[in-house]
Design an enzyme around this catalytic site. Sequence first.
Site, PDB file in Angstrom:
ATOM      1  N   ASN A  61      54.053  22.540  44.625  1.00 35.73           N
ATOM      2  CA  ASN A  61      55.408  22.029  44.807  1.00 35.73           C
ATOM      3  C   ASN A  61      55.421  20.628  44.210  1.00 35.73           C
ATOM      4  OD1 ASN A  61      57.844  21.066  45.637  1.00 35.73           O
ATOM      5  ND2 ASN A  61      57.425  21.183  47.841  1.00 35.73           N
TER       6      ASN A  61
ATOM      7  N   LYS B 285      57.801  18.714  43.711  1.00 34.08           N
ATOM      8  CA  LYS B 285      58.858  17.872  44.290  1.00 34.08           C
ATOM      9  C   LYS B 285      59.607  17.137  43.165  1.00 34.08           C
ATOM     10  CE  LYS B 285      56.294  17.823  48.577  1.00 34.08           C
ATOM     11  NZ  LYS B 285      55.948  17.160  49.834  1.00 34.08           N
TER      12      LYS B 285
ATOM     13  N   HIS C  23      61.991  23.961  52.966  1.00 35.01           N
ATOM     14  CA  HIS C  23      60.948  22.937  53.034  1.00 35.01           C
ATOM     15  C   HIS C  23      61.389  21.869  54.044  1.00 35.01           C
ATOM     16  CE1 HIS C  23      58.347  19.610  51.921  1.00 35.01           C
ATOM     17  NE2 HIS C  23      57.544  20.514  51.397  1.00 35.01           N
TER      18      HIS C  23
ATOM     19  N   GLU D 236      61.410  18.806  53.884  1.00 33.18           N
ATOM     20  CA  GLU D 236      62.235  17.746  53.284  1.00 33.18           C
ATOM     21  C   GLU D 236      63.682  18.221  53.131  1.00 33.18           C
ATOM     22  OE1 GLU D 236      59.576  17.105  49.982  1.00 33.18           O
ATOM     23  OE2 GLU D 236      58.100  16.388  51.433  1.00 33.18           O
TER      24      GLU D 236
ATOM     25  N   GLU E 241      53.773  24.483  57.238  1.00 38.37           N
ATOM     26  CA  GLU E 241      53.540  23.088  56.840  1.00 38.37           C
ATOM     27  C   GLU E 241      53.887  22.171  58.011  1.00 38.37           C
ATOM     28  OE1 GLU E 241      53.779  22.632  52.268  1.00 38.37           O
ATOM     29  OE2 GLU E 241      55.797  22.402  53.053  1.00 38.37           O
TER      30      GLU E 241
ATOM     31  N   GLY F 267      52.137  14.847  52.973  1.00 39.40           N
ATOM     32  CA  GLY F 267      52.122  13.566  52.272  1.00 39.40           C
ATOM     33  C   GLY F 267      51.483  12.443  53.062  1.00 39.40           C
TER      34      GLY F 267
ATOM     35  N   SER G 228      48.869  17.999  52.888  1.00 42.53           N
ATOM     36  CA  SER G 228      47.667  17.223  52.516  1.00 42.53           C
ATOM     37  C   SER G 228      46.474  18.101  52.153  1.00 42.53           C
ATOM     38  CB  SER G 228      47.295  16.232  53.627  1.00 42.53           C
ATOM     39  OG  SER G 228      48.327  15.272  53.788  1.00 42.53           O
TER      40      SER G 228
HETATM   41  P1  13P Z   1      51.336  17.235  50.240  1.00 39.78           P
HETATM   42  O1  13P Z   1      50.328  18.251  49.718  1.00 39.78           O
HETATM   43  O2  13P Z   1      51.602  16.145  49.287  1.00 39.78           O
HETATM   44  O3  13P Z   1      50.996  16.808  51.626  1.00 39.78           O
HETATM   45  O4  13P Z   1      52.727  18.046  50.345  1.00 39.78           O
HETATM   46  C1  13P Z   1      52.750  19.263  50.991  1.00 39.78           C
HETATM   47  C2  13P Z   1      54.059  19.901  50.742  1.00 39.78           C
HETATM   48  O5  13P Z   1      55.083  19.437  51.215  1.00 39.78           O
HETATM   49  C3  13P Z   1      54.095  21.091  49.885  1.00 39.78           C
HETATM   50  O6  13P Z   1      55.328  21.720  49.947  1.00 39.78           O
END
Ligand code: 13P
Length: 259
Positions: free
Chosen positions: A10, A12, A102, A104, A174, A180, A220
Amino acid sequence: MARKKIVAGNWKMNLDRAAATALAAGVAARRGEVSAVHLVLCPPSVYIGTVGTALNLSGDTSPSGVWLGGQNMHDKASGAFTGEVAPGMLVDMGCRYVILGHSERRTLFGETDATVNAKTKAALAAGLVPIVCVGETLEEREAGNTQAVVTEQVRGSLAGLSPGELSQVVIAYEPVWAIGTGRVATPEQAQEVHALIRSLLGSMASPTVAADVTIQYGGSVKPDNAAVLAAQPDIDGALVGGASLKVDDFLGIAAAFNS
Ligand code: 13P
């Protein structure tokens, strides 16, 4: 869809066109190192075409063996929805997958289980594989509510799907506190929730369907913590954010699932 190992990147809202092209080409060139894993790249929507070209996608085939996915979509087929992307548009550009719900999207853009449910149905109707994201916040975990929160998200996001439709879905667990932050769930914490999700799918459809569904962990994930996650019986892959932006890291994670 038979259960398989899927590692998805992803990206982003990162990279520019040149970097997106180079990353996709870099992953495709070394794809053979992790041939037992299904690889998916999810670029920002404006770069989907560019990345599709870099992956040499044509129609329903991917000669590179790397698949393309969207990070989000609208649930309607077309219309006056400024700034949105329709399911059929993703298909038209060569996408086979789409990330939905997601955290976010849920926390920053107000998506609810009902929104995610409508999008999941629309994705399936368009022939896309939805990667439906669920996960608790730190507050919810510390209050002992992880199981209740994830149960509600799974039931709500997948409400009304037939057993056949449920068997097409990929779920990504997740935990919000792990996204993150560099703070990965322990393999035991992740396995516990993955097993819960699989048993929920068993009650919503059947144990056979539940056994077929790919459940990814996200939050992560890095090359150095992927192996212990991959060793868990109900963790079938990873949804990777930051580490998916580097070829070595992304393939290092995929290697952990390549057996
Ligand atoms: P990170 O791997 O940067 O923690 O992000 C995970 C994520 O949100 C994947 O969709």
